[in-house]
Design a protein around this motif. Sequence first.
Motif, PDB file in Angstrom:
ATOM      1  N   MET B   1      10.190  34.441   5.479  1.00 14.15           N
ATOM      2  CA  MET B   1       9.531  33.370   4.753  1.00 14.15           C
ATOM      3  C   MET B   1       9.659  33.626   3.263  1.00 14.15           C
ATOM      4  O   MET B   1       9.540  34.762   2.820  1.00 14.15           O
ATOM      5  N   VAL B   2       9.893  32.561   2.538  1.00 12.67           N
ATOM      6  CA  VAL B   2      10.058  32.673   1.092  1.00 12.67           C
ATOM      7  C   VAL B   2       9.099  31.707   0.409  1.00 12.67           C
ATOM      8  O   VAL B   2       9.008  30.544   0.796  1.00 12.67           O
ATOM      9  N   ALA B   3       8.368  32.195  -0.573  1.00  6.68           N
ATOM     10  CA  ALA B   3       7.539  31.334  -1.411  1.00  6.68           C
ATOM     11  C   ALA B   3       7.288  32.058  -2.719  1.00  6.68           C
ATOM     12  O   ALA B   3       7.603  33.246  -2.843  1.00  6.68           O
ATOM     13  N   ARG B   4       6.728  31.342  -3.695  1.00  6.41           N
ATOM     14  CA  ARG B   4       6.559  31.967  -5.001  1.00  6.41           C
ATOM     15  C   ARG B   4       5.376  32.937  -5.042  1.00  6.41           C
ATOM     16  O   ARG B   4       5.450  33.980  -5.656  1.00  6.41           O
ATOM     17  N   GLY B   5       4.260  32.562  -4.395  1.00  3.50           N
ATOM     18  CA  GLY B   5       3.043  33.359  -4.526  1.00  3.50           C
ATOM     19  C   GLY B   5       2.989  34.497  -3.520  1.00  3.50           C
ATOM     20  O   GLY B   5       2.831  34.270  -2.322  1.00  3.50           O
ATOM     21  N   ALA B  11      -0.321  37.058   3.044  1.00  9.11           N
ATOM     22  CA  ALA B  11      -1.434  36.729   3.945  1.00  9.11           C
ATOM     23  C   ALA B  11      -0.933  35.880   5.110  1.00  9.11           C
ATOM     24  O   ALA B  11      -1.308  36.107   6.274  1.00  9.11           O
ATOM     25  N   ALA B  12      -0.066  34.908   4.821  1.00  7.53           N
ATOM     26  CA  ALA B  12       0.477  34.055   5.884  1.00  7.53           C
ATOM     27  C   ALA B  12       1.328  34.878   6.851  1.00  7.53           C
ATOM     28  O   ALA B  12       1.239  34.706   8.072  1.00  7.53           O
ATOM     29  N   ALA B  13       2.125  35.803   6.294  1.00  7.96           N
ATOM     30  CA  ALA B  13       2.962  36.648   7.154  1.00  7.96           C
ATOM     31  C   ALA B  13       2.092  37.507   8.059  1.00  7.96           C
ATOM     32  O   ALA B  13       2.370  37.664   9.252  1.00  7.96           O
ATOM     33  N   ALA B  14       0.995  38.038   7.487  1.00  9.79           N
ATOM     34  CA  ALA B  14       0.099  38.888   8.281  1.00  9.79           C
ATOM     35  C   ALA B  14      -0.553  38.074   9.397  1.00  9.79           C
ATOM     36  O   ALA B  14      -0.720  38.552  10.521  1.00  9.79           O
ATOM     37  N   GLU B  15      -0.905  36.817   9.095  1.00 10.14           N
ATOM     38  CA  GLU B  15      -1.530  35.957  10.094  1.00 10.14           C
ATOM     39  C   GLU B  15      -0.557  35.674  11.246  1.00 10.14           C
ATOM     40  O   GLU B  15      -0.936  35.736  12.416  1.00 10.14           O
ATOM     41  N   GLN B  24       8.938  39.304  14.383  1.00 10.42           N
ATOM     42  CA  GLN B  24       9.319  39.957  13.136  1.00 10.42           C
ATOM     43  C   GLN B  24       9.099  38.970  12.005  1.00 10.42           C
ATOM     44  O   GLN B  24       9.785  37.948  11.947  1.00 10.42           O
ATOM     45  N   VAL B  25       8.172  39.260  11.126  1.00  5.57           N
ATOM     46  CA  VAL B  25       7.897  38.365  10.000  1.00  5.57           C
ATOM     47  C   VAL B  25       8.096  39.147   8.707  1.00  5.57           C
ATOM     48  O   VAL B  25       7.567  40.251   8.572  1.00  5.57           O
ATOM     49  N   HIS B  26       8.851  38.598   7.796  1.00  9.48           N
ATOM     50  CA  HIS B  26       9.029  39.242   6.497  1.00  9.48           C
ATOM     51  C   HIS B  26       8.726  38.236   5.402  1.00  9.48           C
ATOM     52  O   HIS B  26       9.085  37.071   5.517  1.00  9.48           O
TER      53      HIS B  26
END
Lengths: 391, 216
Positions: B1-5, B11-15, B24-26
Amino acid sequence: MNGALLPATEPRSAADVRILVLEASSEAMRVVPSSALPTLFRAGDVLVVNDAATLPASLSGRTERGESVELRLVAGAGERRWSVVLFGEGDHHTRTEDRPPPPELGEGDRIELGASLVATLVARRPESPRLVDVELTTGPATSAADVWAAIYRVGKPVQYAHVPRPLELWDVQNVYAGRPWALEMPSAGRVLTGAALRELGRRDVEVVSVTHAAGLSSTGDPALDALLPLPEQYEVLPETWEAIARARARGGRVVAIGTSAARALEGGARLGTRSGITDLRIGGSTRRAVVDAVLTGVHEVDTSHFALLSAFADRRLLLRAIEQASSQGLLGHEFGDACLVWGQPREKLATRRGEDASAEASTKVSSRGGSCLVPTETRGPRTTGATVHGL
Amino acid sequence: MVARGKEELDAAAAEIAREAPGAQVHALAFDVGDKEAIYRIAGAAAALVGPSSIVIHNASTLGPVPMPLLVDLPCEDLEAVLAVNLVGPFRLTKALLGPMLLARRGLFLYLSSDAAVSAYPNWGAYGVSKAAQDHLARSFAAELDPIRFLSVDPGEMDTKMHADALPEADPKTLGRPADVASSIVRIIERAETIANGARLSAADFAPTKVEEGAAA
């Protein structure tokens, strides 16, 4: 007389590249524009590219004492651990061999690289005082994504003094690049534009890939340079061996796009594993098991790239080719022109040299006095990718 | 996942990691509107998970809010909107396309908008960028079939972007992003059967619609 090739001093468009085509058996040579690339092959041939993307493998920073130091990644050595070559003050504008040595560093010493990235020296390597292993972290709870993002934020492509302007990451990627394994660009692929791939497809020339961690071409340490290319990681998927076997079955030829693709194929065929680390150094004594031709840059004499070409054509012919290239104004180095060498038929080569191939070649090597050409290939039955992989 | 913040992204990746154990979430904090970021994203992503086979372009910006009329919009703001909504996806597509070119398969999804088709006052910069992005997908499809390029109109969603654009809208009348995400999963599953370059409506791939065969 040799080595008079001028280097290309900046990235050039594929359209500006010319290709010197050399046929070892007929000794014919000609120069064609890169737009003619697809016409150089026959339906049924298979081209094998190295699909490694190029890393920003040059990381500059400071020691805890404030000294400048540059790290150039050499090979991944496990999670967050890298073997790196250290350089002292300066950057690519200075010729690698003229760079001052790095500051004295011991185990546990830290180098701040920016973007919170820190390299901690964890081991020295026996090959050279400049070669060390470091661990890369960005803080106490470093995730793999954090480390990679930081490497990409602070790292620059490795480059040399003949290209003055700083290279950007997009200057050093092939159109088909995927996993970032290459420390320097597998630059033979520059001429394979999207349009060229499309035209090759129309002509029933298959394009398949290997992934090979093409390494540094110079380290500034003569002892380490003499060992180049260092052992490199490769992966050749079963689909690629299958495509090669199919091409063989229909009378097609196997063309390695770049010396790194050739090393992956020949090294992989010998190891017989889908992925691994090859220390194969291809040279005049190497009996090619897989590759019929190689597309590469125009290389100066007595470089490891030139040595690799000796496995395809003899030295006398290669010297003539370099003279021809130089007289036609072809340019050398990674952004230069290209050279397609159709090797002596593989079968003939094996028959002619027979079982004494290695011994015969090592004599030749020592008489050359070149520092790079040290064949380490072991003697043994000739293998092909297909048989090794049980296809 | 890519975003600026980075913080919200982490937090979204951890969720996701909590809700989908084993996934696998990075998280990579970059701005797709920044030219320098593109090969950094592509390289770091390929280092972490290998070559991409499905890419969803969902980053976009409205430009200045409240959204001005085109006649009042500084040229630089239009350029900035195009940099994020059009040039960013173009660059990132090129940077991630490599392995798909050789494999001759793969899927790119571009999040579009109703504003790409209909012209609304004040939505000019955004609408232009989304219309161009739709055509970018169609053009890639024309050149690189069988690699698939699809545009998806998610409909009006209850997001921060929608609140920025139309703060007076009643959130209850807006679609839930999670439902749109479910529709996108269905589009991905059916991508091979959809005409390459097509512009789709997420609503047509909602669970009930699909069961009725409306998406076919």
